[in-house]
Design an enzyme around this catalytic site. Structure first.
Site, PDB file in Angstrom:
ATOM      1  N   ASN A 108       0.879  -1.180   0.000  1.00 47.25           N
ATOM      2  CA  ASN A 108       0.000   0.000   0.000  1.00 47.25           C
ATOM      3  C   ASN A 108       0.910   1.222   0.000  1.00 47.25           C
ATOM      4  O   ASN A 108       1.482   1.572   1.022  1.00 47.25           O
ATOM      5  CB  ASN A 108      -0.889  -0.036   1.252  1.00 47.25           C
ATOM      6  CG  ASN A 108      -1.733   1.220   1.395  1.00 47.25           C
ATOM      7  OD1 ASN A 108      -1.771   2.053   0.482  1.00 47.25           O
ATOM      8  ND2 ASN A 108      -2.397   1.357   2.536  1.00 47.25           N
ATOM      9  N   TRP A 109       1.013   1.832  -1.162  1.00 46.83           N
ATOM     10  CA  TRP A 109       1.942   2.966  -1.297  1.00 46.83           C
ATOM     11  C   TRP A 109       1.417   4.230  -0.634  1.00 46.83           C
ATOM     12  O   TRP A 109       2.151   5.206  -0.494  1.00 46.83           O
ATOM     13  CB  TRP A 109       2.227   3.243  -2.771  1.00 46.83           C
ATOM     14  CG  TRP A 109       2.974   2.148  -3.487  1.00 46.83           C
ATOM     15  CD1 TRP A 109       3.334   0.920  -2.980  1.00 46.83           C
ATOM     16  CD2 TRP A 109       3.449   2.179  -4.838  1.00 46.83           C
ATOM     17  NE1 TRP A 109       4.008   0.194  -3.943  1.00 46.83           N
ATOM     18  CE2 TRP A 109       4.088   0.949  -5.089  1.00 46.83           C
ATOM     19  CE3 TRP A 109       3.396   3.131  -5.863  1.00 46.83           C
ATOM     20  CZ2 TRP A 109       4.664   0.643  -6.325  1.00 46.83           C
ATOM     21  CZ3 TRP A 109       3.968   2.833  -7.089  1.00 46.83           C
ATOM     22  CH2 TRP A 109       4.599   1.607  -7.319  1.00 46.83           C
ATOM     23  N   HIS A 134      -9.444   0.970   5.050  1.00 52.33           N
ATOM     24  CA  HIS A 134      -8.169   1.243   5.734  1.00 52.33           C
ATOM     25  C   HIS A 134      -8.410   2.209   6.885  1.00 52.33           C
ATOM     26  O   HIS A 134      -9.237   3.121   6.781  1.00 52.33           O
ATOM     27  CB  HIS A 134      -7.153   1.820   4.742  1.00 52.33           C
ATOM     28  CG  HIS A 134      -5.768   1.839   5.292  1.00 52.33           C
ATOM     29  ND1 HIS A 134      -5.349   2.812   6.169  1.00 52.33           N
ATOM     30  CD2 HIS A 134      -4.734   0.993   5.132  1.00 52.33           C
ATOM     31  CE1 HIS A 134      -4.086   2.545   6.512  1.00 52.33           C
ATOM     32  NE2 HIS A 134      -3.694   1.447   5.897  1.00 52.33           N
ATOM     33  N   GLY A 144       2.736   2.613  10.727  1.00 50.00           N
ATOM     34  CA  GLY A 144       3.660   3.727  10.540  1.00 50.00           C
ATOM     35  C   GLY A 144       4.377   4.153  11.810  1.00 50.00           C
ATOM     36  O   GLY A 144       4.997   5.204  11.857  1.00 50.00           O
ATOM     37  N   SER A 150       3.784  -1.754  10.368  1.00 47.11           N
ATOM     38  CA  SER A 150       5.234  -1.753  10.573  1.00 47.11           C
ATOM     39  C   SER A 150       5.904  -3.088  10.247  1.00 47.11           C
ATOM     40  O   SER A 150       6.839  -3.500  10.931  1.00 47.11           O
ATOM     41  CB  SER A 150       5.570  -1.308  12.009  1.00 47.11           C
ATOM     42  OG  SER A 150       5.104   0.015  12.236  1.00 47.11           O
ATOM     43  N   GLY A 180       3.027  -1.013   4.243  1.00 41.01           N
ATOM     44  CA  GLY A 180       3.041   0.409   3.911  1.00 41.01           C
ATOM     45  C   GLY A 180       4.446   0.851   3.555  1.00 41.01           C
ATOM     46  O   GLY A 180       4.966   0.566   2.472  1.00 41.01           O
ATOM     47  N   GLY A 181       5.104   1.533   4.504  1.00 44.17           N
ATOM     48  CA  GLY A 181       6.417   2.139   4.263  1.00 44.17           C
ATOM     49  C   GLY A 181       7.424   1.230   3.562  1.00 44.17           C
ATOM     50  O   GLY A 181       8.088   1.644   2.601  1.00 44.17           O
TER      51      GLY A 181
HETATM   52  P1  13P Z   1       3.225   0.620   7.609  1.00 45.95           P
HETATM   53  O1  13P Z   1       3.752  -0.663   7.037  1.00 45.95           O
HETATM   54  O2  13P Z   1       3.916   1.841   7.050  1.00 45.95           O
HETATM   55  O3  13P Z   1       3.155   0.595   9.095  1.00 45.95           O
HETATM   56  O4  13P Z   1       1.703   0.762   7.083  1.00 45.95           O
HETATM   57  C1  13P Z   1       0.854  -0.310   7.211  1.00 45.95           C
HETATM   58  C2  13P Z   1      -0.391  -0.019   6.449  1.00 45.95           C
HETATM   59  O5  13P Z   1      -1.159   0.838   6.806  1.00 45.95           O
HETATM   60  C3  13P Z   1      -0.644  -0.801   5.232  1.00 45.95           C
HETATM   61  O6  13P Z   1      -1.932  -0.588   4.752  1.00 45.95           O
END
Ligand code: 13P
Length: 254
Positions: free
Chosen positions: A9-10, A94, A172, A211, A232-233
């Site tokens: 998920n960018w 989300h 995050g 994370s 995410g990240g």
């Molecule tokens: P992170 O991996 O940056 O914590 O984000 C997770 C997320 O919200 C994926 O949808």
């Protein structure tokens, strides 16, 4: 046997250039070996992404979809439009959409159904805030979020869906849920869907988000009810994302 699933998920990151470079690196270096890999770029990069991914095993997803079919809904994107760009998946519910854009359970259920009606597979996100966890409400909250969709869409709509357990406090923040914490919730989600239909519950892919990094993916994916991740990240870096995907493949092979 559930096929491991890893989606990136960018969110609202990158530029047309950086998105192109990331996709090219993924296409070049991804060696499919059992796991399903999906990338979810921002809407405006879907056309470029569709072209770059053509012929590769990497699938395309969107980060959101309108609950409406078409019409006067300024700024919205319909499921039919996602279909035009070969989106196989779409993220719905989300926590950033729930918290920052006011999406409620009913909204999320309608989006889920807008996607499944067209054969686009929803990645349904559920998860509690830190406050809710501290108050001992984790299971109640996640069950409410899940039930809203189960009741509106019916359990059969989950045949092609993926559920992502994403504790809000882990998104995050660098504070990943422990494998045991995540496993407990994944098991609860599977049990809940299994109460409606045992086979669908058994086959449902439930992935963890919050994370996930190359360094912690393997221990999470080793848990019996964790079938992969929503990243995410770490999905913004090809090497990290491919590493995470490899961990999912290895866990799936065990
Ligand atoms: P992170 O991996 O940056 O914590 O984000 C997770 C997320 O919200 C994926 O949808």
């Amino acid at each position: 046997m559930r096929q491991p699933f890893v989606a990136g998920n960018w969110k609202m990151n990158g530029s047309r250039d950086s998105a192109g470079q990331l996709l090219e690196a993924l296409v070049r270096d991804f060696q499919p070996n059992g796991a399903e890999m999906v990338v979810c770029p921002p809407f405006v990069y879907l056309a470029d992404a569709m072209r770059t991914l053509r012929g590769s095993a990497i699938k395309l997803g969107a980060q959101n979809v309108s609950a409406e079919e078409s019409g006067a809904f300024t700024g919205e994107v319909a499921a039919t439009m996602l279909q035009d760009f070969d989106c196989s998946y779409v993220i719905v519910g989300h926590s950033e959409r729930r918290q920052l854009f006011g999406e409620d359970d009913e909204n999320v259920a309608r989006k889920f159904m807008a996607a499944t009606r067209l054969g686009i597979r929803p990645i349904l996100c559920v998860g509690e805030t830190l406050e809710q966890r501290d108050a001992g409400e984790t299971e109640t909250v996640v069950r409410r979020q899940l039930d809203a969709v189960l009741e509106a869409a019916g359990v059969h709509a989950f045949v092609d869906a993926v559920v992502a357990y994403e504790p809000v406090w882990a998104i995050g923040t660098g504070q990943t849920a422990t494998p045991d914490q995540a496993q407990a919730m994944h098991e609860a989600i599977r049990t809940r869907v299994g109460e409606a239909d045992g086979t669908i519950g058994d086959r449902l892919r439930i992935v963890y988000g919050g994370s996930v990094k190359a360094g912690n993916a393997a221990e999470l994916f080793a848990m019996p009810d964790i079938d992969g991740g929503l990243i995410g990240g770490a999905s913004l870096d090809a090497e990290n994302f491919l590493d995470i995907c490899q961990s999912a493949e290895k866990a799936g092979a065990n």
